[in-house]
Scaffold this motif. Sequence first.
Motif, PDB file in Angstrom:
ATOM      1  N   GLY A 277     -54.107 -27.568  10.370  1.00  0.00           N
ATOM      2  CA  GLY A 277     -54.277 -28.782   9.603  1.00  0.00           C
ATOM      3  C   GLY A 277     -53.681 -30.009  10.027  1.00  0.00           C
ATOM      4  O   GLY A 277     -53.888 -31.145   9.395  1.00  0.00           O
ATOM      5  N   ARG A 278     -52.656 -30.144  10.932  1.00  0.00           N
ATOM      6  CA  ARG A 278     -52.119 -31.310  11.312  1.00  0.00           C
ATOM      7  C   ARG A 278     -53.041 -32.215  11.831  1.00  0.00           C
ATOM      8  O   ARG A 278     -52.572 -33.362  11.841  1.00  0.00           O
ATOM      9  N   GLY A 279     -54.162 -32.244  12.086  1.00  0.00           N
ATOM     10  CA  GLY A 279     -55.227 -33.232  12.657  1.00  0.00           C
ATOM     11  C   GLY A 279     -56.193 -33.547  11.544  1.00  0.00           C
ATOM     12  O   GLY A 279     -56.924 -34.605  11.682  1.00  0.00           O
ATOM     13  N   LEU A 280     -56.013 -32.973  10.472  1.00  0.00           N
ATOM     14  CA  LEU A 280     -57.044 -33.721   9.496  1.00  0.00           C
ATOM     15  C   LEU A 280     -56.887 -34.886   9.119  1.00  0.00           C
ATOM     16  O   LEU A 280     -55.780 -35.503   8.999  1.00  0.00           O
ATOM     17  N   VAL A 281     -57.965 -35.458   8.846  1.00  0.00           N
ATOM     18  CA  VAL A 281     -58.141 -36.834   8.466  1.00  0.00           C
ATOM     19  C   VAL A 281     -58.210 -36.827   7.024  1.00  0.00           C
ATOM     20  O   VAL A 281     -59.319 -36.764   6.399  1.00  0.00           O
ATOM     21  N   LEU A 282     -57.150 -37.420   6.251  1.00  0.00           N
ATOM     22  CA  LEU A 282     -57.256 -37.362   4.937  1.00  0.00           C
ATOM     23  C   LEU A 282     -56.763 -38.591   4.486  1.00  0.00           C
ATOM     24  O   LEU A 282     -55.835 -39.660   4.864  1.00  0.00           O
ATOM     25  N   ASP A 283     -57.478 -39.309   3.226  1.00  0.00           N
ATOM     26  CA  ASP A 283     -57.070 -40.647   2.449  1.00  0.00           C
ATOM     27  C   ASP A 283     -55.611 -40.415   2.160  1.00  0.00           C
ATOM     28  O   ASP A 283     -55.476 -39.681   1.180  1.00  0.00           O
ATOM     29  N   GLU A 284     -54.890 -41.285   2.596  1.00  0.00           N
ATOM     30  CA  GLU A 284     -53.589 -41.384   2.094  1.00  0.00           C
ATOM     31  C   GLU A 284     -53.178 -41.066   0.456  1.00  0.00           C
ATOM     32  O   GLU A 284     -52.311 -40.529   0.015  1.00  0.00           O
ATOM     33  N   HIS A 285     -53.934 -42.110  -0.106  1.00  0.00           N
ATOM     34  CA  HIS A 285     -53.917 -42.301  -1.486  1.00  0.00           C
ATOM     35  C   HIS A 285     -54.526 -41.373  -2.313  1.00  0.00           C
ATOM     36  O   HIS A 285     -54.018 -40.859  -3.345  1.00  0.00           O
ATOM     37  N   GLU A 286     -55.589 -40.820  -1.857  1.00  0.00           N
ATOM     38  CA  GLU A 286     -56.280 -39.582  -2.173  1.00  0.00           C
ATOM     39  C   GLU A 286     -55.227 -38.361  -2.540  1.00  0.00           C
ATOM     40  O   GLU A 286     -55.195 -37.799  -3.301  1.00  0.00           O
ATOM     41  N   VAL A 287     -54.817 -38.074  -1.468  1.00  0.00           N
ATOM     42  CA  VAL A 287     -53.647 -37.056  -1.131  1.00  0.00           C
ATOM     43  C   VAL A 287     -52.344 -37.200  -2.107  1.00  0.00           C
ATOM     44  O   VAL A 287     -52.103 -36.178  -2.826  1.00  0.00           O
ATOM     45  N   ALA A 288     -51.945 -38.399  -2.047  1.00  0.00           N
ATOM     46  CA  ALA A 288     -50.803 -38.783  -2.938  1.00  0.00           C
ATOM     47  C   ALA A 288     -51.345 -38.604  -4.342  1.00  0.00           C
ATOM     48  O   ALA A 288     -50.354 -37.934  -5.141  1.00  0.00           O
ATOM     49  N   ALA A 289     -52.412 -38.899  -4.854  1.00  0.00           N
ATOM     50  CA  ALA A 289     -52.714 -38.740  -6.381  1.00  0.00           C
ATOM     51  C   ALA A 289     -52.944 -37.097  -6.630  1.00  0.00           C
ATOM     52  O   ALA A 289     -52.601 -36.725  -7.673  1.00  0.00           O
ATOM     53  N   ALA A 290     -53.577 -36.446  -5.700  1.00  0.00           N
ATOM     54  CA  ALA A 290     -53.793 -35.183  -5.806  1.00  0.00           C
ATOM     55  C   ALA A 290     -52.721 -34.296  -5.689  1.00  0.00           C
ATOM     56  O   ALA A 290     -52.336 -33.227  -6.492  1.00  0.00           O
ATOM     57  N   LEU A 291     -51.727 -34.683  -4.975  1.00  0.00           N
ATOM     58  CA  LEU A 291     -50.212 -33.874  -5.078  1.00  0.00           C
ATOM     59  C   LEU A 291     -49.511 -34.233  -6.439  1.00  0.00           C
ATOM     60  O   LEU A 291     -48.921 -33.289  -6.770  1.00  0.00           O
ATOM     61  N   ARG A 292     -49.521 -35.499  -7.020  1.00  0.00           N
ATOM     62  CA  ARG A 292     -49.015 -35.595  -8.092  1.00  0.00           C
ATOM     63  C   ARG A 292     -49.443 -35.074  -9.177  1.00  0.00           C
ATOM     64  O   ARG A 292     -48.827 -34.375 -10.002  1.00  0.00           O
ATOM     65  N   ARG A 293     -50.830 -34.885  -9.257  1.00  0.00           N
ATOM     66  CA  ARG A 293     -51.448 -34.047 -10.244  1.00  0.00           C
ATOM     67  C   ARG A 293     -51.182 -32.467  -9.995  1.00  0.00           C
ATOM     68  O   ARG A 293     -50.797 -31.633 -11.059  1.00  0.00           O
ATOM     69  N   SER A 294     -50.934 -31.968  -8.771  1.00  0.00           N
ATOM     70  CA  SER A 294     -50.639 -30.696  -8.821  1.00  0.00           C
ATOM     71  C   SER A 294     -48.916 -30.489  -9.259  1.00  0.00           C
ATOM     72  O   SER A 294     -48.608 -29.426  -9.636  1.00  0.00           O
ATOM     73  N   GLU A 295     -48.192 -31.501  -8.858  1.00  0.00           N
ATOM     74  CA  GLU A 295     -46.883 -31.470  -9.261  1.00  0.00           C
ATOM     75  C   GLU A 295     -46.904 -31.369 -11.021  1.00  0.00           C
ATOM     76  O   GLU A 295     -45.862 -30.645 -11.533  1.00  0.00           O
ATOM     77  N   LEU A 296     -47.612 -31.919 -11.562  1.00  0.00           N
ATOM     78  CA  LEU A 296     -47.648 -32.194 -12.969  1.00  0.00           C
ATOM     79  C   LEU A 296     -48.187 -30.559 -13.586  1.00  0.00           C
ATOM     80  O   LEU A 296     -47.624 -30.186 -14.595  1.00  0.00           O
ATOM     81  N   LEU A 297     -49.072 -30.140 -12.980  1.00  0.00           N
ATOM     82  CA  LEU A 297     -49.474 -28.861 -13.275  1.00  0.00           C
ATOM     83  C   LEU A 297     -48.349 -27.741 -13.198  1.00  0.00           C
ATOM     84  O   LEU A 297     -48.156 -26.941 -13.936  1.00  0.00           O
ATOM     85  N   LEU A 298     -47.466 -27.864 -12.058  1.00  0.00           N
ATOM     86  CA  LEU A 298     -46.143 -26.908 -11.847  1.00  0.00           C
ATOM     87  C   LEU A 298     -45.475 -27.080 -12.859  1.00  0.00           C
ATOM     88  O   LEU A 298     -44.786 -26.108 -13.479  1.00  0.00           O
ATOM     89  N   ALA A 299     -45.028 -28.450 -13.401  1.00  0.00           N
ATOM     90  CA  ALA A 299     -44.200 -28.892 -14.324  1.00  0.00           C
ATOM     91  C   ALA A 299     -44.605 -28.322 -16.022  1.00  0.00           C
ATOM     92  O   ALA A 299     -43.909 -27.561 -16.546  1.00  0.00           O
ATOM     93  N   ALA A 300     -46.072 -28.444 -15.856  1.00  0.00           N
ATOM     94  CA  ALA A 300     -46.513 -27.968 -17.343  1.00  0.00           C
ATOM     95  C   ALA A 300     -46.438 -26.487 -17.265  1.00  0.00           C
ATOM     96  O   ALA A 300     -46.315 -25.920 -18.413  1.00  0.00           O
TER      97      ALA A 300
END
Length: 138
Positions: A36-59
Amino acid sequence: MNPPPEDALIALAGGLRAAEATGGDDRLVLLCLLAGRGLVLDEHEVAAALRRSELLLAAGGDPRRPLELHGRAVTALAEDLDGPDRRAQLSAGLATLARSATGLSEVTSALERLRHDADLAWLCYALACLAEHLADDG
């Protein structure tokens, strides 16, 4: 098309050897990280999705507990980032790895499994992204 730089080839070879020495889901996740190193992802979309996942981990309790492939944080991230173009890019990355895995029987077997189970490959990629993010934050 220009060939990849020599240092990229050396890093890829090292990653494949590490995957050969790793077992179980860890091998699958490492291979999806490499693919997946070459995947083209929107930086802001990924950052938001990662924050949501972190919140799920914390919850769910300890946010630093080991990640689970089918855990809510990973599956939510996989859903947030999913898309046919992205899956196609990951599939192409897995195919590239397969061509480079000559002589690595465990890696070859794992890559075959991932290439035939796109859902598993996508979950493994999501887990790799989340683990890498958490390691960078830690």
